[in-house]
Design a protein around this motif. Structure first.
Motif, PDB file in Angstrom:
ATOM      1  N   HIS A   1       0.812  -1.218   0.000  1.00 57.68           N
ATOM      2  CA  HIS A   1       0.000   0.000   0.000  1.00 57.68           C
ATOM      3  C   HIS A   1       0.843   1.264   0.000  1.00 57.68           C
TER       4      HIS A   1
ATOM      5  N   SER B   1       3.983 -10.103   7.035  1.00 56.92           N
ATOM      6  CA  SER B   1       2.759 -10.881   6.907  1.00 56.92           C
ATOM      7  C   SER B   1       2.992 -12.222   6.213  1.00 56.92           C
ATOM      8  N   PRO B   2       2.200 -13.232   6.594  1.00 62.96           N
ATOM      9  CA  PRO B   2       2.238 -14.497   5.849  1.00 62.96           C
ATOM     10  C   PRO B   2       1.337 -14.454   4.613  1.00 62.96           C
ATOM     11  N   GLU B   3       0.982 -13.279   4.199  1.00 61.40           N
ATOM     12  CA  GLU B   3       0.063 -13.094   3.068  1.00 61.40           C
ATOM     13  C   GLU B   3       0.550 -13.859   1.832  1.00 61.40           C
ATOM     14  N   PRO B   4      -0.339 -14.588   1.168  1.00 64.45           N
ATOM     15  CA  PRO B   4       0.068 -15.228  -0.091  1.00 64.45           C
ATOM     16  C   PRO B   4       0.588 -14.168  -1.074  1.00 64.45           C
TER      17      PRO B   4
ATOM     18  N   GLU C   1      -1.824 -12.448  -3.395  1.00 62.77           N
ATOM     19  CA  GLU C   1      -2.697 -11.485  -2.739  1.00 62.77           C
ATOM     20  C   GLU C   1      -1.967 -10.152  -2.526  1.00 62.77           C
TER      21      GLU C   1
ATOM     22  N   ILE D   1      -1.964  -8.331  -5.709  1.00 63.67           N
ATOM     23  CA  ILE D   1      -3.272  -7.742  -6.006  1.00 63.67           C
ATOM     24  C   ILE D   1      -3.479  -6.483  -5.168  1.00 63.67           C
ATOM     25  N   ALA D   2      -3.021  -6.520  -3.922  1.00 58.57           N
ATOM     26  CA  ALA D   2      -3.142  -5.337  -3.067  1.00 58.57           C
ATOM     27  C   ALA D   2      -2.399  -4.151  -3.674  1.00 58.57           C
ATOM     28  N   ALA D   3      -1.362  -4.451  -4.421  1.00 59.24           N
ATOM     29  CA  ALA D   3      -0.597  -3.382  -5.067  1.00 59.24           C
ATOM     30  C   ALA D   3      -1.247  -2.920  -6.369  1.00 59.24           C
ATOM     31  N   GLY D   4      -2.306  -3.624  -6.782  1.00 58.82           N
ATOM     32  CA  GLY D   4      -2.967  -3.263  -8.037  1.00 58.82           C
ATOM     33  C   GLY D   4      -2.507  -4.110  -9.213  1.00 58.82           C
ATOM     34  N   TRP D   5      -1.762  -5.159  -8.926  1.00 57.35           N
ATOM     35  CA  TRP D   5      -1.277  -6.036  -9.993  1.00 57.35           C
ATOM     36  C   TRP D   5      -2.290  -7.141 -10.297  1.00 57.35           C
ATOM     37  N   GLU D   6      -2.099  -7.743 -11.467  1.00 55.82           N
ATOM     38  CA  GLU D   6      -2.864  -8.930 -11.826  1.00 55.82           C
ATOM     39  C   GLU D   6      -1.875 -10.097 -11.932  1.00 55.82           C
ATOM     40  N   PRO D   7      -1.715 -10.887 -10.852  1.00 55.84           N
ATOM     41  CA  PRO D   7      -0.706 -11.954 -10.869  1.00 55.84           C
ATOM     42  C   PRO D   7      -0.976 -13.039 -11.903  1.00 55.84           C
ATOM     43  N   ARG D   8      -2.229 -13.123 -12.389  1.00 55.03           N
ATOM     44  CA  ARG D   8      -2.521 -14.139 -13.404  1.00 55.03           C
ATOM     45  C   ARG D   8      -1.706 -13.891 -14.673  1.00 55.03           C
ATOM     46  N   ASP D   9      -1.393 -12.639 -14.947  1.00 61.07           N
ATOM     47  CA  ASP D   9      -0.588 -12.345 -16.129  1.00 61.07           C
ATOM     48  C   ASP D   9       0.788 -13.017 -16.026  1.00 61.07           C
TER      49      ASP D   9
END
Lengths: 400, 392
Positions: free
Chosen positions: B86, B129-132, B135, B138-146
């Motif tokens: 963030h 954080s243990p955040e995946p 995720e 995505i919180a940064a505004g990215w699309e990890p699927r790309d």
């Protein structure tokens, strides 16, 4: 639909009736005073609460909204995230809205004895209004005295407070718009479930995990419309009859997070501290270890639901809370940003909204502007002008 | 020593360098030649995916191709996503200031896949954080699927804790360590055949510069090396930064090896470069990619308040740097930034710290001397972007 006819203020002790002029230009129309015989024309005067509440008003208790400040004013106490700890009321108001859907909500709390920053008066007004309630305006002693003595600083702050109240009065339709949220939180929020359920709401809000509060006795198929996921917090939820609509929700493609998996479901994988099993076209998830820490639960549920479903993303807004609502016709979305650091302006805040529209109207205490956003993969991002205390972003366009 | 480590350490000389070495070395001279490897430098105007794929493909060819390195192998890719998702420098998205750009990650993943990588694992340690990892993106505004769709079998892991592993893995520093004799790391850094680092071209408040070597600082799990690390065993959940490594006020959680000399200076300008060099020795880097298309000056992230009246700002050097030896690659990177890669403490960019390049060279990882490094593609002079001149 909730009506917002009343705007209450606690009449400061020792203020003479002549001080009424200070209310000119404010939407305040209801005064609360324990002083006998106070009669103020055009104002409804109530004695001490909760005795004489208007019929359509529900009173809820709150706490003074603030960032927990350490001894040095420039730094804040850290919570378990390393992020500053914030006392906030948004979750209380959302819970009360679920409990009293047809009532106007008044949230009541007094300023702490010594207020390091009088600007937090504005935070109290904005927070309550943004979440659809009214704070019983209660002036800190320093401010009441300052106004009585016509001190410039006090008058300036009060003018800002009136402007803020007028703004919310003019946009009172926002209060009745439904919250935009991917997650339904189901509980009775009482008894042995109260701690985990209410702390979950509090900490989910702190992470900007948007939710719809659903009282378990109100759990119906209709109330789940538009949700991506559901958490059944109460211990016996899986066996209980009231949870039946949840399983239908999962069958149709939703995610249900529950204290344990329903009978017959076979976990296919683990993720974010939970076992996940297929359930019809959807999924069910249950914790590997029983839930106990609401902070960790909020964190894990956020990942299970997926940040991809967040209606709002925020950058450089560590001390901000967000609340996102959408008009009934789905054409307009408003994001409220409530800043808990009254003394410090918010600079360089960017808000990402899961809508396609790239134009937004922005309001803050000192101004308003039309701004252009930037389309990104997960929605539209708006670079906000510097603001203090509160900012509203109203944008059009459908869900991205 | 594992086979892949061995192959990484073998010096690869160009014919020109071999001649130079032969000419400069008298009979009986015993000076040890440090490994070197070619470094490809290319201009790249922006992050347009097609342009990135073409440019990086050409650069990988210039350094000998990726097939020999990754075909049939499990490839770990450490990206640089320092700080929180963030945080932004002003309104600038993190990938245009202090993070490796997702399109660079996607393009590299694409070429790794094309070169036959069996499995590609994207790694970063999120300190708090243990955040995946997906995720977090995505919180940064990215699309990890790309990124996930850029090649077959792409996985993500947050390595700041045990993660998907059953136990931490000990990676030892070969030879004489500077600070730590080994590191206890998330399994991902051991369960791979090839280690790739995708760094950003940045200055660093503590270490002067942060390029491919410094990117390894972030492979340490904060459950062991962080502020909320355990004492007798690693913490379960990562919560906090790596002040322990900076200040040395305590030792890592057991059973991670403690420092070899707890009486050594506690100055972070002494410690951080040495720890980085130790990490680069313990977990050798096989491929270094430096994203210098758009970046920031005067520090490694938006939280930095620069010294000397400088200010952090977004800049666009429009350059990519690729190499198989991280010291050589960083030396070229430092030169592109307008610094002398041979600089020692007291000289920019190492005014207040020791040179990570020199310390990594002392481990025998590679040479930082530009006249020993073959630069392919653009010359350093052609792409030089003096960071200090920009933001002074």
């Amino acid at each position: 639909m909730t009506s917002y006819d009343w705007w209450p203020m606690r009449w400061p002790r020792g203020w003479p009736p002549e001080m009424l002029q200070i209310l000119a230009g404010a939407p305040i129309n209801c005064l609360i005073s324990s002083e006998p015989g106070l009669s103020l024309a055009n104002y409804r005067v109530l004695g001490e609460l909760p005795g004489q509440l208007p019929q359509d008003v529900q009173l809820i208790e709150g706490i003074w909204p603030s960032v927990k400040i350490s001894r040095t004013r420039d730094s804040a106490e850290a919570g378990p995230t390393g992020a500053p700890w914030i006392d906030a009321n948004g979750w209380r108001i959302q819970l009360a809205r679920a409990r009293y859907p047809n009532q106007q909500l008044w949230i009541d709390y007094q300023p702490p004895g010594e207020l390091p920053d009088l600007n937090s008066l504005l935070v109290a007004i904005a927070e309550a209004c943004a979440f659809g309630a009214r704070w019983i305006v209660t002036l800190p002693e320093q401010l009441a005295q300052g106004l009585l003595n016509h001190r410039g600083e006090a008058l300036t702050l009060w003018e800002q407070a009136k402007k803020l109240m007028r703004f919310f009065q003019e946009h009172s339709q926002w209060c009745s718009w439904p919250v935009v949220a991917p997650l339904g939180v189901v509980s009775d929020f009482s008894g042995e479930n109260e701690f985990l359920a209410t702390e979950f709401l509090n900490l989910a809000s702190r992470r900007n995990l948007a939710y719809r509060v659903i009282l378990r006795e109100q759990l119906t198929r209709e109330r789940l419309a538009g949700l991506a996921a559901l958490i059944l917090i109460d211990g016996q939820a899986v066996e209980a009859k009231w949870s039946a609509p949840s399983w239908e929700f999962a069958e149709k493609g939703g995610l249900v997070i529950a204290p344990k998996l329903p009978k017959g479901s076979v976990p296919a994988r683990t993720y974010a501290g939970h076992r996940i099993a297929r359930f019809g076209r959807g999924r069910v998830a249950a914790p590997i270890e029983p839930w106990s820490d609401p902070y960790i639960l909020a964190e894990q549920v956020h990942w299970l639901v997926g940040r991809r479903n967040d209606p709002v993303r925020l950058w450089n807004g560590e001390l901000l809370a967000t609340h996102c609502c959408r008009s009934g016709d789905g054409k307009t979305t408003v994001v409220h940003l409530i800043g808990y650091s009254g003394w410090r302006p918010f600079q360089d805040v960017t808000v990402g909204v899961s809508t396609r529209g790239v134009e937004a109207r922005v309001w803050w205490v000192d101004g308003e502007a039309q701004i252009q956003g930037t389309r990104r993969q997960l929605g539209t991002e708006f670079a906000l002008p510097p603001f203090r205390v509160y900012c509203a972003v109203e944008c059009g366009g459908s869900h991205a | 020593m594992r086979e892949h480590e061995l192959s990484c350490r073998l010096p690869t000389f160009t014919r020109r360098q071999l001649f130079a070495l032969a000419a400069g070395m008298g009979v009986g001279q015993t000076a040890r030649a440090l490994p070197t490897a070619p470094v490809a430098v290319a201009r790249c105007a922006d992050y347009e995916p097609k342009r990135l794929v073409e440019t990086l493909g050409r650069m990988f060819d210039q350094i000998g191709g990726l097939e020999r390195l990754v075909a049939g192998k499990t490839v770990a890719v450490k990206v640089n996503l320092t700080g929180g998702a963030h945080q932004r420098l002003g309104h600038t998205p993190a990938e245009l200031a202090h993070w490796t750009h997702p399109n660079v990650i996607g393009a590299v993943v694409y070429w790794l896949g094309r070169a036959g990588a069996r499995r590609i694992r994207i790694l970063e340690s999120i300190a708090y954080s243990p955040e995946p990892l997906e995720e977090f993106m995505i919180a940064a505004g990215w699309e990890p699927r790309d990124i996930a769709n850029a090649a077959p079998r792409v996985e993500f892991e947050n390595t700041s804790y045990l993660g998907m592993g059953k136990e931490y893995k000990l990676l030892r520093v070969p030879g004489q360590p500077h600070i730590f004799p080994g590191f206890l790391l998330n399994h991902s850094y051991a369960d791979c055949d090839v280690f790739v680092t995708l760094a950003k071209l940045k200055e660093h408040y503590t270490a002067g510069i942060t390029l491919s070597l410094k990117n390894s600082f972030g492979i340490t799990p904060t459950t062991i090396y962080g502020e909320a690390a355990g004492i007798d065993e690693p913490a379960l959940i990562p919560r906090g930064g790596r002040s322990m490594l900076h200040r040395g006020h305590r030792q890592p959680a057991k059973p991670a090896p403690p420092e070899i000399d707890p009486s050594s200076p506690r100055d972070d300008g002494y410690r951080v470069p040495r720890i980085v060099a130790d990490l680069a020795a313990a977990r050798p880097i096989h491929l270094a990619v430096i994203d210098g298309i758009t970046t920031m000056t005067a520090g490694e992230g938006p939280w930095i308040r620069p010294r000397d009246g400088r200010r952090t700002e977004v800049v666009s050097p429009r350059v990519l740097i690729v190499g198989t030896n991280p010291v050589c690659t960083d030396a070229v990177g430092a030169a592109v930034m307008g610094f002398d890669p041979a600089a020692d403490r007291g000289t920019p960019p190492f005014e207040r710290c020791d040179s990570t390049l020199r310390l990594a060279a002392a481990h025998g990882i590679g040479t930082y001397k530009l006249d020993e490094i073959e630069v392919i593609g653009e010359t350093i002079d052609a792409v030089r972007f003096p960071f200090r001149r920009v933001s002074s």
